[in-house]
Design a protein around this motif. Structure first.
Motif, PDB file in Angstrom:
ATOM      1  N   PRO A  27      -3.883   5.021 -11.902  1.00 12.19           N
ATOM      2  CA  PRO A  27      -3.239   5.948 -10.952  1.00 12.19           C
ATOM      3  C   PRO A  27      -4.201   6.556  -9.930  1.00 12.19           C
ATOM      4  O   PRO A  27      -3.775   7.006  -8.866  1.00 12.19           O
ATOM      5  N   ALA A  28      -5.527   6.525 -10.233  1.00 11.43           N
ATOM      6  CA  ALA A  28      -6.511   7.055  -9.278  1.00 11.43           C
ATOM      7  C   ALA A  28      -6.474   6.257  -7.959  1.00 11.43           C
ATOM      8  O   ALA A  28      -6.804   6.796  -6.900  1.00 11.43           O
ATOM      9  N   ALA A  29      -6.069   5.001  -8.061  1.00  7.61           N
ATOM     10  CA  ALA A  29      -6.026   4.143  -6.851  1.00  7.61           C
ATOM     11  C   ALA A  29      -5.041   4.706  -5.827  1.00  7.61           C
ATOM     12  O   ALA A  29      -5.173   4.478  -4.618  1.00  7.61           O
ATOM     13  N   LYS A  30      -4.068   5.470  -6.345  1.00  7.62           N
ATOM     14  CA  LYS A  30      -3.019   6.021  -5.480  1.00  7.62           C
ATOM     15  C   LYS A  30      -3.625   6.950  -4.416  1.00  7.62           C
ATOM     16  O   LYS A  30      -3.280   6.870  -3.242  1.00  7.62           O
ATOM     17  N   ALA A  31      -4.562   7.806  -4.869  1.00  2.00           N
ATOM     18  CA  ALA A  31      -5.169   8.767  -3.941  1.00  2.00           C
ATOM     19  C   ALA A  31      -6.009   8.033  -2.897  1.00  2.00           C
ATOM     20  O   ALA A  31      -5.974   8.370  -1.705  1.00  2.00           O
ATOM     21  N   ALA A  64       0.846  -1.207   0.000  1.00  2.00           N
ATOM     22  CA  ALA A  64       0.000   0.000   0.000  1.00  2.00           C
ATOM     23  C   ALA A  64       0.880   1.255   0.000  1.00  2.00           C
ATOM     24  O   ALA A  64       0.648   2.187  -0.779  1.00  2.00           O
ATOM     25  N   PHE A  65       1.909   1.273   0.839  1.00  2.00           N
ATOM     26  CA  PHE A  65       2.817   2.431   0.882  1.00  2.00           C
ATOM     27  C   PHE A  65       3.550   2.597  -0.454  1.00  2.00           C
ATOM     28  O   PHE A  65       3.769   3.714  -0.909  1.00  2.00           O
ATOM     29  N   ILE A  66       3.945   1.478  -1.077  1.00  2.00           N
ATOM     30  CA  ILE A  66       4.664   1.572  -2.359  1.00  2.00           C
ATOM     31  C   ILE A  66       3.736   2.179  -3.421  1.00  2.00           C
ATOM     32  O   ILE A  66       4.129   3.086  -4.160  1.00  2.00           O
ATOM     33  N   GLY A 121      -9.261  -5.413   0.505  1.00  2.00           N
ATOM     34  CA  GLY A 121      -9.517  -5.390  -0.933  1.00  2.00           C
ATOM     35  C   GLY A 121      -8.954  -4.183  -1.662  1.00  2.00           C
ATOM     36  O   GLY A 121      -8.809  -4.201  -2.878  1.00  2.00           O
ATOM     37  N   MET A 122      -8.628  -3.121  -0.925  1.00  2.00           N
ATOM     38  CA  MET A 122      -8.105  -1.931  -1.596  1.00  2.00           C
ATOM     39  C   MET A 122      -6.746  -2.228  -2.248  1.00  2.00           C
ATOM     40  O   MET A 122      -6.446  -1.746  -3.342  1.00  2.00           O
ATOM     41  N   ILE A 129      -5.676   4.944  -1.814  1.00  2.00           N
ATOM     42  CA  ILE A 129      -4.807   4.221  -0.877  1.00  2.00           C
ATOM     43  C   ILE A 129      -4.081   5.208   0.045  1.00  2.00           C
ATOM     44  O   ILE A 129      -3.997   5.002   1.253  1.00  2.00           O
ATOM     45  N   GLY A 130      -3.605   6.308  -0.548  1.00  2.00           N
ATOM     46  CA  GLY A 130      -2.951   7.345   0.262  1.00  2.00           C
ATOM     47  C   GLY A 130      -3.899   7.854   1.352  1.00  2.00           C
ATOM     48  O   GLY A 130      -3.509   8.057   2.497  1.00  2.00           O
ATOM     49  N   GLY A 131      -5.181   8.042   0.977  1.00  2.00           N
ATOM     50  CA  GLY A 131      -6.188   8.522   1.932  1.00  2.00           C
ATOM     51  C   GLY A 131      -6.387   7.523   3.066  1.00  2.00           C
ATOM     52  O   GLY A 131      -6.460   7.910   4.245  1.00  2.00           O
ATOM     53  N   ALA A 132      -6.465   6.237   2.711  1.00  2.00           N
ATOM     54  CA  ALA A 132      -6.668   5.199   3.744  1.00  2.00           C
ATOM     55  C   ALA A 132      -5.453   5.131   4.670  1.00  2.00           C
ATOM     56  O   ALA A 132      -5.598   4.969   5.895  1.00  2.00           O
TER      57      ALA A 132
END
Ligand code: F42
Length: 326
Positions: free
Chosen positions: A248-252, A230-232, A269-270, A254-257
């Motif tokens: 790349p939208a997944a980045k935001a 997740a951090f990577i 699941g994220m 995951i960053g938010g979580a």
């Protein structure tokens, strides 16, 4: 091929010494210790490891030229080299912007600073009086007062220009990646740099500094690595995510979580299987072996088992020794 292992000195140094000793017994060639100001000091850790091991090589994985002046770095790694009987390796990268912001250090020209620092450090390690007037690194006739011995210099690098520089000037490169697609690109960039400098690309040890998680139970190995992945993902450039078919939208998200500390969502699941495949070497010994073989075919020459190593570090080190190195 050689095998390395990474430890983050967020654990007490004597605990890391125990793991490093075990890794040496299991046939690992290198131990790499990360450098961040808020963890135990990298050189104190390497010194304790030197006193508790006999043959494993001891590297900074990686230090940086912003928090430590190049002459100080040469003195520190030279001391570890002397104490360990010539087993030191200097891993150097430009460092981590978020950390420098917190320390009030401005992160100017990371590539130039890394290049000029390596030039100066090579001079110090060779016993020269260093006079240098670079853009970022300047010395007015500084010299070590003891013989440091020769210490290989590795670079921490991911970007195209940094990888090219590694091909030009380094003995090896520690690349934070786990997937053949990333190494296909990286190996070409390193080779281009080596060619530019008139070197044989084979002189450069190409290390996969990977998020690694091994266990006889694949599900346990996966859950131990999910947060690291997740951090990577949260820290990866869009170009790298796209290379692996990850939106790349997944980045935001995951960053938010991560920011909220919502580990339930991340584990629930994220962090997808595609992300696990792209950014970790993970699973049973057979799963890990299959991925390692793919990496070796592409030109990787060192596998570094990085965090988390496995759900149980001690068992994981023994499993790598028995099933993969042995
Ligand atoms: N960082 C730490 O702080 N501590 C660690 O323990 C650590 C371990 C580690 C292990 C392996 C690894 O691969 C990296 C590790 N890092 C660690 C991170 C490391 O220090 C670096 O941050 C990271 O490897 C650098 O990433 P990068 O290769 O993407 O380089 C950055 C700087 C980049 O942007 N590179 C560009 C590129 O194409 O390669 C080049 C940018 C450039 O050309 N900049 C110009 C210059 O002179 O610097 C300036 C341009 C201008 O006009 O300003």
């Amino acid at each position: 091929m050689t095998f390395g292992i990474e430890f983050v000195p967020s654990d007490p140094v004597l605990k890391i010494a125990h793991y490093a000793k075990l890794a040496e017994q299991q046939g690992f060639d290198n131990v790499w210790i990360t450098d961040h100001y808020n963890n135990r000091d990298v050189y104190s850790t390497l010194t304790v490891l030197a006193m508790n091991t006999n043959s494993i090589k001891l590297g900074t994985g990686v230090t940086n030229p912003y928090t430590r002046n190049a002459a100080v770095t040469a003195s520190s790694i030279g001391s570890v080299n002397e104490i360990s009987g010539g087993r030191a390796i200097l891993g150097l990268g430009p460092g981590d912007k978020a950390t420098f912001d917190a320390m009030g250090i401005s992160w100017d020209k990371p590539l130039t600073t890394t290049k000029e620092s390596i030039q100066a450090i090579r001079g110090f390690l060779a016993g020269e009086k260093v006079t240098q007037d670079g853009d970022m690194v300047k010395f007015g006739g500084a010299k070590m007062a003891f013989k440091t011995g020769d210490v290989p210099i590795y670079m921490g690098a991911q970007g195209p220009k940094m990888l090219e520089l590694a091909g030009e000037v380094s003995d090896g490169v520690l690349i934070n990646a786990s997937h053949p697609k990333d190494f296909e690109v990286a190996v070409k960039q390193i080779a281009a740099g080596a060619k530019k400098a008139g070197r044989d690309p084979k002189e450069v040890d190409v290390a996969a500094y990977a998020c690694f998680s091994i266990d006889k139970d694949a599900a346990k190995a996966k859950s131990a690595a999910q947060i690291v992945v997740a951090f990577i993902v949260a820290g990866s450039p869009d170009m790298v995510l796209e290379r692996h078919g990850i939106d790349p939208a997944a980045k935001a998200d995951i960053g938010g979580a991560i920011a909220k500390g919502d580990f339930g969502a991340l584990m629930g699941g994220m962090v997808t299987d595609d992300m696990m495949d792209a950014f970790s070497i993970c699973g049973t010994p057979d799963d890990c072996k299959a991925r390692i073989n793919e990496l070796l075919d592409i030109g990787v020459t060192q596998i570094v088992a990085g965090s988390p190593i496995g759900p149980n570090k001690e068992k994981a080190i023994k499993l790598i020794g028995k099933e993969i190195i042995g």
